[in-house]
Design an enzyme around this catalytic site. Structure first.
Site, mmCIF file in Angstrom:
data_model
loop_
_atom_site.group_PDB
_atom_site.id
_atom_site.type_symbol
_atom_site.label_atom_id
_atom_site.label_comp_id
_atom_site.label_asym_id
_atom_site.label_seq_id
_atom_site.Cartn_x
_atom_site.Cartn_y
_atom_site.Cartn_z
ATOM 1 N N SER A 1 62.539 59.163 98.554
ATOM 2 C CA SER A 1 63.148 59.925 99.407
ATOM 3 C C SER A 1 62.855 60.765 100.556
ATOM 4 O O SER A 1 62.241 61.404 100.454
ATOM 5 C CB SER A 1 64.716 59.880 98.782
ATOM 6 O OG SER A 1 65.289 59.591 99.755
ATOM 7 N N GLU B 1 59.306 53.069 103.844
ATOM 8 C CA GLU B 1 60.982 52.012 103.500
ATOM 9 C C GLU B 1 61.501 52.907 104.227
ATOM 10 O O GLU B 1 61.731 54.186 104.070
ATOM 11 C CB GLU B 1 60.742 52.012 102.061
ATOM 12 C CG GLU B 1 60.359 53.453 101.481
ATOM 13 C CD GLU B 1 61.875 54.076 101.388
ATOM 14 O OE1 GLU B 1 62.815 53.460 101.127
ATOM 15 O OE2 GLU B 1 62.253 55.479 100.972
ATOM 16 N N HIS C 1 64.129 52.351 98.101
ATOM 17 C CA HIS C 1 65.879 52.086 97.818
ATOM 18 C C HIS C 1 66.149 50.325 97.579
ATOM 19 O O HIS C 1 66.162 50.076 97.839
ATOM 20 C CB HIS C 1 66.436 52.909 98.737
ATOM 21 C CG HIS C 1 66.358 54.537 99.342
ATOM 22 N ND1 HIS C 1 65.228 55.148 100.140
ATOM 23 C CD2 HIS C 1 66.572 54.979 98.945
ATOM 24 C CE1 HIS C 1 65.344 56.130 100.364
ATOM 25 N NE2 HIS C 1 66.516 57.097 99.682
#
Lengths: 323, 323
Positions: B125, B220, B285
């Site tokens: 992230s 992602e 995620h």
């Protein structure tokens, strides 16, 4: 060794001529589809001002490729190229923003356009990327302004400001920002640039990004959370985009959270630059919008919250045929 | 003329050693504050695995400077530097993501660290930006993996994958993506890189961005609308980041709209690259997360939806003292 001109501020850009009654202006979208009813209203407003809007295919496409894109990339780029090269078109007022301008730039053929006489382009939001590209690729000044599809309680104010700048630029050189407050005092001269923060960051690393050195930089945003504002300003810092900027005009930050929090982030991320800076100039999304010319030499007085253009933002319109 | 090595794929990065029971691992945040209760649970999981987590100040700061930042930039950068330079720390498992990693990088002093033995860093992230910087500044391989604060129904799966890779890397070289589908067939070799799409684009133009040439690129995302995915992929295209990429692993795109629409955007924006590509690999995620090593030579077989590492992602752990 630093080359001798590394810190010289950029020259003002080539100013296109003002528009005059009877001029044909291109209405097209480099971004998302324009809602038909609002488009029709905006076209009438242009007609009331004496302009003759010419509607391009991208302005009426309903999202034939993807819901957030007007037409496909080829259509949007072809419309823009056609408007810039057609000698019968005096200027471009973008239909609407949204998303897709970078795709349009990817598909755009600039070949030969830099040799043509400049014409005015007017828009903001997603169109920021195109005005930035026009400045870098063609060396043309332009206008951050409302677009044909616009809305809100103060849209008459916003359109009046745009039309004054487009048609009477000699009356549009003293810009006061009544709602603005200084975040850092002082005065600075530079050439205006900037626009929507998301769009400025989304062009970093590409051949259409144009750093702020020597400039009076306008940044504005809509509907982005505090941490996103922070991340984008941090990217502008880290990439060198802000190196040597002369002054900063922070416009509206509508739907970006509490004004105090926005102001704190602007002050903390940009304050270290040590240049004059105001916040809450009425330029950008969400209300009454004063047109902000791009590529024009100007003096920002942060204490007085004024921007004085050192010359009119557009050249005088040529004499009308038979005038 | 193109220099002879312009198209040579990058070498694999320096692999740090695996962790072993008893190792002290730094737990810190380069991003947002970590919720205390979830942090405590995650620390216990590390202890159950035999590791000895060392909690740094940034992992327990509650947002003392700003609600979305763990501590201030200096604290986060000092924690990271301390963890990388302390010979008593075997690796770093980031506490949590959020926002702020680019600020940490702006404040980070890398001086002297490149001469130290590599140690493993594990996170994803917002931490994408730090793994990218560690690859570029230090030449170290790392792991895209869950973090100490994690949640969801499949968190046992995600932690088990991370701990296997951290502690038994020789058993973590054959990665199957059961939910993935090929968007472009074929096989390709390259060195793995990538992570969160927002973070990869947010470092473009800075000194920590590391282009994908010769790489197997993982992307992602979470909670970004279709037009934002499009704009970010367009920026990667226009900036040259994707030039020469060898293969693409699109991971999870949770909360990014209809899967068919996401897939169409991925295929349309990335398909023209003509390289093997899969979508919906379970990396990122939103659910069960297989750790994705960064900086390791690998072969992507898009038709089989597998990623085979050509060597274990970490070196064997040194012999335990007295072992």
């Amino acid at each position: 060794m630093t080359p001798p001109d590394a810190h010289r501020p950029p020259a003002a850009l080539a100013r296109p001529p003002a528009l005059r009654a009877g001029d044909r202006v291109a209405v097209l979208s480099v971004s998302s589809p324009a809602p038909a009813a609002q488009l029709a209203i905006g076209l009438d407003v242009l007609r009331f001002a004496g302009l003759d809007p010419v509607v391009y295919p991208s302005a009426t496409d309903r999202g034939s490729m993807r819901r957030y894109l007007a037409g496909d990339d080829r259509m949007r780029a072809a419309d823009l190229r056609s408007a810039l090269t057609d000698p019968g078109i005096a200027g471009v007022i973008f239909a609407t923003g949204g998303s897709g301008a970078q795709r349009t730039l990817e598909a755009m053929d600039w070949d030969g356009i830099a040799g043509l006489p400049p014409k005015v382009l007017a828009g903001y939001s997603d169109v920021t990327a195109v005005l930035e590209a026009v400045a870098g690729k063609l060396g043309w000044a332009s206008l951050l302004s409302p677009m044909v599809v616009s809305s809100g309680a103060a849209i008459h104010y916003s359109f009046a400001s745009m039309l004054r700048t487009l048609m009477h630029p000699e009356r549009a050189t003293e810009i006061r920002y009544p709602a603005a407050t200084p975040l850092a005092g002082g005065a600075a001269r530079g050439v205006t640039l900037g626009g929507n923060l998301t769009l400025l960051t989304s062009s970093l690393g590409t051949d259409t990004s144009r750093p702020a050195r020597g400039g009076i930089l306008l940044v504005e945003e809509e509907n982005e959370q505090d941490y996103r504002l922070d991340r984008m300003l941090t990217q502008l810092r880290r990439s060198g985009y802000l190196d040597g900027v002369a002054g900063i005009v922070a416009g509206t930050f509508t739907g970006c959270g509490e004004p105090a929090a926005v102001e704190e982030i602007l002050a903390e991320r940009l304050g270290g630059l040590g240049v004059p800076m105001i916040a809450w100039a009425n330029v950008g999304h969400g209300g009454y919008f004063q047109t902000f010319p791009v590529g024009v030499a100007a003096e920002l007085d942060a204490d007085a919250a004024t921007l004085r253009l050192l010359e009119p933002p557009l050249l005088p319109a040529p004499e009308a045929l038979g005038g």
